[in-house]
Design a protein around this motif. Structure first.
Motif, PDB file in Angstrom:
ATOM      1  N   ARG A  73       1.039  -1.143  -0.312  1.00 48.56           N
ATOM      2  CA  ARG A  73       0.422  -0.670   0.411  1.00 48.56           C
ATOM      3  C   ARG A  73       0.888   1.184  -0.256  1.00 48.56           C
ATOM      4  O   ARG A  73       1.838   1.333   0.624  1.00 48.56           O
ATOM      5  CB  ARG A  73      -1.287  -0.411   0.783  1.00 48.56           C
ATOM      6  CG  ARG A  73      -1.530  -1.373   0.743  1.00 48.56           C
ATOM      7  CD  ARG A  73      -2.705  -1.092   2.475  1.00 48.56           C
ATOM      8  NE  ARG A  73      -3.143  -2.589   2.521  1.00 48.56           N
ATOM      9  CZ  ARG A  73      -4.588  -2.763   2.195  1.00 48.56           C
ATOM     10  NH1 ARG A  73      -4.601  -2.429   1.145  1.00 48.56           N
ATOM     11  NH2 ARG A  73      -5.011  -3.976   2.137  1.00 48.56           N
ATOM     12  N   VAL A  74       0.507   2.570  -0.604  1.00 50.41           N
ATOM     13  CA  VAL A  74       1.063   3.902  -0.796  1.00 50.41           C
ATOM     14  C   VAL A  74       0.144   4.533  -0.583  1.00 50.41           C
ATOM     15  O   VAL A  74      -0.549   4.514  -0.224  1.00 50.41           O
ATOM     16  CB  VAL A  74       1.898   3.688  -2.194  1.00 50.41           C
ATOM     17  CG1 VAL A  74       2.299   2.682  -2.672  1.00 50.41           C
ATOM     18  CG2 VAL A  74       0.457   3.966  -3.403  1.00 50.41           C
TER      19      VAL A  74
ATOM     20  N   ALA B 293      -1.107   9.046  -1.190  1.00 52.99           N
ATOM     21  CA  ALA B 293      -1.565   9.203  -2.235  1.00 52.99           C
ATOM     22  C   ALA B 293      -1.958  10.653  -2.107  1.00 52.99           C
ATOM     23  O   ALA B 293      -2.362  11.086  -0.798  1.00 52.99           O
ATOM     24  CB  ALA B 293      -2.568   8.595  -2.800  1.00 52.99           C
TER      25      ALA B 293
ATOM     26  N   LEU C 170       1.531   9.085  -8.391  1.00 54.89           N
ATOM     27  CA  LEU C 170       0.716   7.843  -7.822  1.00 54.89           C
ATOM     28  C   LEU C 170       0.598   7.305  -9.262  1.00 54.89           C
ATOM     29  O   LEU C 170       0.751   4.942  -8.882  1.00 54.89           O
ATOM     30  CB  LEU C 170      -0.411   7.977  -7.651  1.00 54.89           C
ATOM     31  CG  LEU C 170      -1.348   6.837  -6.884  1.00 54.89           C
ATOM     32  CD1 LEU C 170      -0.569   6.563  -5.781  1.00 54.89           C
ATOM     33  CD2 LEU C 170      -2.161   7.604  -7.026  1.00 54.89           C
TER      34      LEU C 170
ATOM     35  N   LYS D 242       3.758   4.395  -9.083  1.00 59.24           N
ATOM     36  CA  LYS D 242       3.473   4.020  -7.822  1.00 59.24           C
ATOM     37  C   LYS D 242       3.266   2.671  -8.228  1.00 59.24           C
ATOM     38  O   LYS D 242       3.221   1.198  -7.480  1.00 59.24           O
ATOM     39  CB  LYS D 242       3.592   4.254  -6.541  1.00 59.24           C
ATOM     40  CG  LYS D 242       4.191   6.332  -6.156  1.00 59.24           C
ATOM     41  CD  LYS D 242       3.189   6.286  -4.812  1.00 59.24           C
ATOM     42  CE  LYS D 242       3.971   7.248  -4.227  1.00 59.24           C
ATOM     43  NZ  LYS D 242       2.844   8.120  -2.964  1.00 59.24           N
TER      44      LYS D 242
ATOM     45  N   ALA E  22       3.003  -1.634  -7.008  1.00 54.17           N
ATOM     46  CA  ALA E  22       1.875  -0.695  -5.448  1.00 54.17           C
ATOM     47  C   ALA E  22       0.559  -1.301  -5.667  1.00 54.17           C
ATOM     48  O   ALA E  22       0.158  -1.743  -6.820  1.00 54.17           O
ATOM     49  CB  ALA E  22       2.290   0.734  -4.887  1.00 54.17           C
TER      50      ALA E  22
ATOM     51  N   ALA F 253      -3.299   2.378  -2.727  1.00 50.61           N
ATOM     52  CA  ALA F 253      -3.379   3.701  -1.839  1.00 50.61           C
ATOM     53  C   ALA F 253      -3.878   4.096  -1.391  1.00 50.61           C
ATOM     54  O   ALA F 253      -4.760   3.988  -1.260  1.00 50.61           O
ATOM     55  CB  ALA F 253      -3.048   4.749  -3.136  1.00 50.61           C
TER      56      ALA F 253
ATOM     57  N   THR G 111      -5.237   7.782   0.548  1.00 51.80           N
ATOM     58  CA  THR G 111      -4.584   9.165   0.621  1.00 51.80           C
ATOM     59  C   THR G 111      -4.409   9.670   2.473  1.00 51.80           C
ATOM     60  O   THR G 111      -5.224   8.852   2.917  1.00 51.80           O
ATOM     61  CB  THR G 111      -5.843  10.509  -0.187  1.00 51.80           C
ATOM     62  OG1 THR G 111      -7.146  10.474   0.997  1.00 51.80           O
ATOM     63  CG2 THR G 111      -6.480   8.978  -1.547  1.00 51.80           C
TER      64      THR G 111
ATOM     65  N   ILE H 232      -8.429   2.778  -4.646  1.00 52.18           N
ATOM     66  CA  ILE H 232      -7.827   4.411  -3.642  1.00 52.18           C
ATOM     67  C   ILE H 232      -8.628   4.481  -2.598  1.00 52.18           C
ATOM     68  O   ILE H 232      -9.719   4.361  -2.859  1.00 52.18           O
ATOM     69  CB  ILE H 232      -7.280   5.694  -4.493  1.00 52.18           C
ATOM     70  CG1 ILE H 232      -6.364   5.293  -5.628  1.00 52.18           C
ATOM     71  CG2 ILE H 232      -7.146   6.289  -3.590  1.00 52.18           C
ATOM     72  CD1 ILE H 232      -6.546   6.007  -7.109  1.00 52.18           C
TER      73      ILE H 232
END
Length: 280
Positions: free
Chosen positions: A136-137, A139, A157, A160, A165, A168, A170, A195
């Motif tokens: 998970r990343v 944003a 993003l 990523k 990934a 994401a 936020t 997201i």
């Protein structure tokens, strides 16, 4: 009727014994809501690296939670960072929130370790190559303070996701339309991964305003007015505002909500209850 969302929570690692009890109380209050996952943060500059690792293992083993451990590029070599990831895998942790990370206080900006990862893209690529984790990343629906323009965060993003990934999460925001605009731009850029909107029920309006200013999140003037007038009703106002935003997000097609608890469970639990998420 609003559909019931999937939920997840973010916790802070404890910095002392009193905070450890606070974390336990928070997790005890929320774990029976069956979150899809919980995440545990790093302090700025990697200052809670060891505490984060200990908290991740504890939540995974004691509470049986699916824990996504934060991992950053700050102040560590590539070998050290990947060793931490290996230790997570050995402890049964299969999810990581891969971030560049905030620089130490007073540093004035992020400077990569000479032998470390230069940015989150490099970290995501390296973790993806291990094949051990769901990644998970972060944003930014409002422009990151370092972003060159409003499209820079969407383009980054996309990189990523291209790097490996899976989803994401936020930064928090105050207006659901902010999320929808960001999601639409991301899709138009080619982002196909999920997201998750980050929801921050407001426990302290003064504190949230200060945090928002530091991370480039615009503060709506009408909220300032509402909290100024709320007085003793500030907590209920926070619950109502967060519930309303979540309902609008769900109506707009959002299936998953990620709550920033600040290790204070009552607001997040009240919002979840309003949305039909219960332990029953």
């Amino acid at each position: 009727m609003t559909k019931t969302p999937n939920i997840s929570f973010e916790f802070f690692p404890p910095k002392n014994m009193a905070a450890t009890f606070g974390l336990f109380e928070t997790v005890n209050a929320l774990h029976d809501l069956k979150p899809g996952f919980v995440s545990v943060t790093y302090g700025a500059g990697g200052t809670t690296r060891t505490l984060t690792h200990e908290a991740v293992e504890l939540l995974h083993k004691k509470f049986g939670l699916n824990v996504a451990a934060h991992l950053t590029c700050v102040d560590a070599t590539k070998a050290e960072t990947l060793a931490i990831a290996d230790a997570y895998a050995a402890a049964g942790v299969s999810e990581i929130v891969a971030l560049r990370g905030d620089p130490p206080k007073g540093a004035g900006g992020f400077t990569p370790h000479p032998e470390g990862f230069a940015n989150s893209i490099e970290l995501i690529e390296a973790l993806s190559e291990t094949g051990k984790f769901k990644l998970r990343v972060g944003a930014y629906p409002d422009p990151h303070p370092e972003a060159a323009d409003e499209n820079a965060d969407v383009k980054f993003l996309k990189r990523k996701f291209d790097a490996g990934a899976d989803s994401a999460i936020t930064q928090f925001f105050f207006d659901p339309d902010t999320f929808f605009r960001f999601r639409d731009r991301a899709v138009a850029t080619g982002v196909t991964g999920k997201i998750l909107p980050g929801i921050l029920p407001i426990s302290s309006w003064t504190g949230v305003k200060k945090f928002a200013q530091s991370c480039g999140t615009p503060v709506p003037a009408h909220l300032d007015d509402l909290f100024t007038k709320a007085g003793d009703n500030a907590e209920q106002l926070s619950i109502d505002l967060a519930t309303d935003m979540c309902e609008k997000l769900i109506a707009g097609g959002v299936d998953d909500l990620h709550f920033y608890t600040l290790n204070k469970p009552n607001l997040s639990k009240s919002v979840c209850t309003n949305l039909g998420v219960t332990s029953a």
